[in-house]
Design an enzyme around this catalytic site. Structure first.
Site, PDB file in Angstrom:
ATOM      1  N   ASP B 325       0.750  -1.266  -0.001  1.00  0.00           N
ATOM      2  CA  ASP B 325      -0.036  -0.072  -0.106  1.00  0.00           C
ATOM      3  C   ASP B 325       0.901   1.260  -0.039  1.00  0.00           C
ATOM      4  O   ASP B 325       0.454   2.239  -0.707  1.00  0.00           O
ATOM      5  CB  ASP B 325      -1.052  -0.045   1.416  1.00  0.00           C
ATOM      6  N   TYR B 413      -9.665  -0.240   2.343  1.00  0.00           N
ATOM      7  CA  TYR B 413      -9.424  -0.018   3.794  1.00  0.00           C
ATOM      8  C   TYR B 413      -8.946   1.230   4.138  1.00  0.00           C
ATOM      9  O   TYR B 413      -8.543   1.728   3.614  1.00  0.00           O
ATOM     10  CB  TYR B 413      -8.008  -1.076   3.834  1.00  0.00           C
TER      11      TYR B 413
END
Lengths: 595, 595
Positions: B325, B413
């Site tokens: 990420d 997320y």
């Protein structure tokens, strides 16, 4: 004595009824014994003709809870009047441990329902009175006075306390304990900082006589300077930069309601009891299912059942420091009144508790439990959505939880024991350790002098902080959607791919992944888990309740933080006594007598 | 790319000077680049004659921090003016990754200090612009339109996003990514709940062309009903019993002060930076030693360096879901504006951040970091003293901490990343996961239909929550009392007693205890720790600074909560890329280029 985690596997059928509000003056069947009831218990025991020996000392008086099906059906108002109120009593008389069940349903006509002599090993908790008296025995004991004289200490400089002596293979009829002493002169509030190392008394706490005395060696006594912990006496940073004060203000008032011992908050309802040994007892916790407009049962009963604290110094004055704080000293008896706006925030409410003194008389502990809504600045759930026709969206739900707190001070240690209820339906138990180290005096003043294992850390001149563990155990009787529950272990299993095609689609270049192995515990052995053995989800489910897509409904046991197991040898005495500390989770079928 | 934990072992001598307050308009040497500086960087790169290819797209522009000794000596005011301000730039042009160092000390006369072509494997982060454009490519692609038509879906029903494709052994010159799509019609805000499973595009995100297309199979699309997460749309309990509102009020105002990027609170002082890739960067954290009236350095720099999220489904559409990420999407770029009184409490202060768009122009992120004092109702320290001449004493210090918060939303997320500073001198990093699951569509509507491993849990009709991990890694450059630090492992070692006499005193009946094995890491291999291997204290000390009794002064690394290691095979591609996830702690000597 208590297994750390108890689960009801299959005894009674689920009773999926709503828990009715109690507004009658009748006690809830799980309410602790009232002062009136405790007084009736005392007079009944003292009048019991089969026990003639005097004195009778009361070591434990607590509610003998009714059978679970009776309690559960009690929620039907019609049955409310019929549940008996009974006390379980452990008293010592004539050198024996007596166990009584006393019915106090009618406090004007209490009666002993059963009486027996406990003939197995083990003793009840110390009473406060005998601890104080045993600590004083040394004062009139000439060898002890000589020891002090040789060290140039006055009797008024010294305080002594009772230290349980563990169990080392011998089943002793007498209730023996060790007494060790501290220099309490020097103006410091820190009782434990200045041990009179090398001197140990063995006393019979019941007969209040000294059985053995040992002055093995004299050690330097640590200085008083720098040991005081009071803010006005402590050095920086404790008297230094104090953060700006902050107060939680609730413009609409508290969000919870306390009705007797029942607490209601958000989607939660539960009963808060208080017990001499366990302290806070959470019972019949249910969470409201707004979809079905139903209260769903989660936890029939939960409490801290033991705190095992073995020290790791095998020497003469220390090997026996293997405390069982609940079973020997009592978490309820050792719970301290909570300081408003310090132990608990300004928006807390307080509950009182009662225990009995050695004479059986009720003692009120004020502000022994606090309940408050916790606004910690945490986020319960959030999402920022940046894609799609409805974006941008920011949806944030700040976290508010409900805390039920007790602080237990067992000698030097202060345990803050919290039950935290969350609106998402989870319950968290939090233990915070504070207080003062148990210290050992030494002649060393610098680590460079040390040649062998001192079994701890030289934390100040002449002062060793001795290595030790704290194993805190909870008894949790979960009733997930009823009493018929199963324990499931979902172990994470690594899988290796050898280049073969996945179930469908093109061959995968992935060489590994993991999946989940679902196992239902069928035996007590399968209910024992060492959490560090393999990554696994531990679930408690009601196999007869399924979600729409067929998943079991359950609670997950999530270890947050340290999950140690004992490093003591299996054949060592303290380990045999605390054998449950070799695994973190023990699931057993419900058996009321195994509480 | 970043090792999870970096420790400076021995490079420079300690500079135990106080950190001077900065009130001049000159930036602190660690301040992020200002909009003026970022604009100067852009024009300099665009004017750089050796790179003629167009377009130039900017993937990363961040501060090239000065050498550590220069930063540390900068605290002498006289040196303040001489530290250069430099940017590190990663830009793409002509199919190559260009790396520039640009001096912007004088923003009127910026200049390229160095330029190079990155010729190793790996690519810079996606830009937002190319993600949006690549997601749109499918719309004009006839095979995709046919796929939709076959499924009876309109183009307006669909949204597509860029999914990084991991690394599976092939070093590709093109910047390729997968594109997968979702049904965004149906009125739900939940972009991820309704996957168009079975359809995958392979795109060149730089050339914005579709390289490959695969419509393997059609699956049922999960229903929109019940997926919306907005409070007004969600079912109970999210629209149900809301806890009573509570607000932290600070009658004396906030206890912290923000001066540019320097935050001062209680006994703490530190610098808060912001970086496109890492987001919040904490630098030069020092704690005040009131005893010595000295600021003592603790942490030179700390930031979340990577979040590795491998999914555990080996099938064609899922095997490559092995996200990095930070390195692929950027935590700073993905940080979201914080909602006052929701993401952070009412007593928070906010800071802005800047990053650059693909064109190199500065973009302001407002309220991207918040700072607040946390009054959670916790107790920092307490003791009730019941024995001794000064008893009874109750001394309670409520806990107040300072939180620096960022929320990063990477697609589905939401990560809340907190740095929490405590008055006792400790620093805690807290990661809270929220947001929405990455879901897979399936034809299953009930678990009874499932015969093989579906690599996840059927969480709703036609919806699988796919198994996955999140490995969050921090880069911590600790400078405990200076840069010369050592890493120490204090392993707890069980000892067995065979009935022999202890060091002194009577023979001990204890058969076991534990002690501590002290080991200083001498090599990088010794600096690698699997926390689950053995119980151990991990300490970072300055060996030249001792306490009065000779103990080393240090910080302890305390793992609180889950400390997983990866279960992937060592030879699997995602594991080779994230090889650091096989151990939780990696301590290496300081090397600026290994940041």
């Amino acid at each position: 004595m208590y297994p750390p985690l108890v689960l009801v596997l299959a005894i009674f059928f689920a009773v999926a009824t709503a828990i009715a509000a109690l507004s009658s003056p009748l006690p809830h069947p799980l309410d602790p014994l009232s002062p009136t009831e405790l007084t009736a218990v005392r007079s009944t025991v003292l009048a019991f003709s089969l026990v003639a020996s005097r004195p009778i000392s009361f070591h434990y008086v607590g509610l003998d809870e009714p059978e679970k099906p009776d309690v559960l059906s009690h929620t039907n108002a019609a049955a409310a009047a019929i549940l008996p109120r009974r006390a379980f009593v452990i008293a010592r008389a004539g050198g024996l441990s007596h166990e009584f069940y006393v019915d106090v349903t009618n406090t004007s006509a209490p009666r002993v329902v059963s009486h027996g002599i406990h003939d197995g090993p083990g003793f009840p908790m110390f009473t406060t009175e005998e601890q104080v008296a045993a600590g004083q025995l040394s004062r009139e004991y000439p060898p002890f006075r000589e020891s002090l004289q040789r060290r140039g200490r006055a009797l008024t400089d010294v305080g002594c306390g009772v230290f349980s002596m563990g169990w080392f293979g011998k089943n002793e009829a007498r209730r023996l304990a060790k007494v060790q002493c501290f220099i309490v002169a020097g103006g410091t509030a820190n009782y434990y900082a200045r041990p009179l190392e090398g001197v140990t008394l063995l006393v019979d706490v019941e007969k209040l006589v000294i059985v053995a005395y040992r002055d093995r060696a004299a050690y330097s006594v640590p200085k008083a300077k720098g040991t005081d912990y009071r803010a006005g006496k402590a050095g920086p940073p404790f008297n230094g930069a104090v953060p700006a004060p902050g107060v939680v203000v609730q413009p609409e008032g508290k969000g919870f309601h306390i009705d007797g011992h029942i607490v209601r908050w958000a989607n939660w309802e539960f009963h808060v009891g208080f017990d001499m040994r366990a302290g806070t007892v959470i019972s019949m916790a249910s969470v409201h299912d707004a979809d079905a407009d139903l209260w769903r049962r989660v936890l029939y009963r939960g409490f801290a059942s033991e705190i095992f604290v073995p020290y790791m110094d095998p020497e003469e004055e220390w090997y026996f420091h293997t405390f069982m704080d609940a079973g020997e000293y009592g978490l309820g008896v050792s719970a301290v009144p909570l300081q408003p706006e310090a132990d608990c925030p300004a928006n807390a409410a307080y509950m009182d508790g009662y225990y009995v003194d050695a004479d059986g008389k009720p003692v009120k502990s004020e502000n022994i439990i606090c309940v408050f809504e916790r606004y910690a600045g945490d986020i319960a759930w959030r999402h920022t959505g940046v894609a799609g026709p409805i974006a941008p969206i920011t949806e944030v739900r700040p976290d508010v939880t409900l805390v039920v707190r007790m602080v237990v001070t067992v000698g030097n240690y202060d345990y803050t024991l919290d039950w935290e209820f969350k609106t998402v339906g989870s319950i968290k138990t939090v233990v915070s350790l504070s207080g003062i180290l148990e210290m050992k005096a030494t002649n060393y003043t610098h680590v460079d002098q040390i040649r062998d294992d001192i079994h701890g850390t030289l934390i100040a001149e002449n002062t060793v902080g001795v290595y030790h563990d704290h194993f805190i155990t909870y008894h949790l009787d979960l009733d997930i959607d009823g009493t018929k529950n199963s324990f499931i272990k979902n172990t994470i299993i690594p899988k290796r791919n050898t280049g073969v095609r996945a179930t469908s689609g093109a061959p995968t270049p992935r060489r590994s992944y993991w999946t989940v192995l679902y196992e239902v515990a069928e035996t007590e052995a399968e209910g024992q888990v060492n959490i560090n053995d393999a990554p696994a989800d531990l679930l408690f489910v009601n196999p007869s309740k399924k979600t729409k897509v067929g998943n079991e409904v359950g609670y997950r046991l999530i270890p947050a933080g340290a999950t140690a197991t004992s490093l003591l040898a299996n054949n060592d005495y303290p380990q045999r006594r605390a054998s449950y500390t070799k695994k973190q989770v023990w699931v057993t079928p419900y058996n009321k007598s195994e509480k």
